[in-house]
Design a protein around this motif. Sequence first.
Motif, PDB file in Angstrom:
ATOM      1  N   THR A  50     -41.372 -63.595 -29.691  1.00  0.00           N
ATOM      2  CA  THR A  50     -40.039 -64.194 -29.630  1.00  0.00           C
ATOM      3  C   THR A  50     -39.855 -65.182 -30.774  1.00  0.00           C
ATOM      4  O   THR A  50     -38.810 -65.187 -31.440  1.00  0.00           O
ATOM      5  CB  THR A  50     -39.801 -64.879 -28.270  1.00  0.00           C
TER       6      THR A  50
ATOM      7  N   LEU B 180     -38.709 -65.936 -21.795  1.00  0.00           N
ATOM      8  CA  LEU B 180     -39.166 -67.218 -22.326  1.00  0.00           C
ATOM      9  C   LEU B 180     -38.827 -68.362 -21.366  1.00  0.00           C
ATOM     10  O   LEU B 180     -39.653 -69.256 -21.133  1.00  0.00           O
ATOM     11  CB  LEU B 180     -38.538 -67.461 -23.699  1.00  0.00           C
TER      12      LEU B 180
ATOM     13  N   VAL C 250     -44.371 -65.009 -26.268  1.00  0.00           N
ATOM     14  CA  VAL C 250     -43.906 -66.233 -26.932  1.00  0.00           C
ATOM     15  C   VAL C 250     -44.020 -66.085 -28.444  1.00  0.00           C
ATOM     16  O   VAL C 250     -43.090 -66.407 -29.186  1.00  0.00           O
ATOM     17  CB  VAL C 250     -44.681 -67.470 -26.420  1.00  0.00           C
TER      18      VAL C 250
END
Length: 105
Positions: free
Chosen positions: A90, A42, A87
């Motif tokens: 996560t 990230l 993304v």
Amino acid sequence: MDLPACSLPHIRWQAKRMPFSEKILFIERNIPGVDTKQLSDLKFIHNIRNCIMHNNGIADSALQSKYKEKQKISLNRDEVNDYGILVRETAKDLWNNLSLNYPSS
């Protein structure tokens, strides 16, 4: 800056006020069980975004694992898709982790 356990609404409000680097530190220090590989990826994606937005797409030293400094960033369709999936995954994992470790009120 370690923050005491608090409610999800307070965490959401606080997260909106923090710069990205502080959000990552908060996550690392306060949310147990976070996948460190996901956070590392990230951070890398965030650095790509910053170089595209603020360096006219030119890599800086933060991207040296993939690009030479001052190299033009080139992303293909699959990379963009993979970064988007990472993304979203996560974010989902973090939310699930927060929901388990903090009260919802």
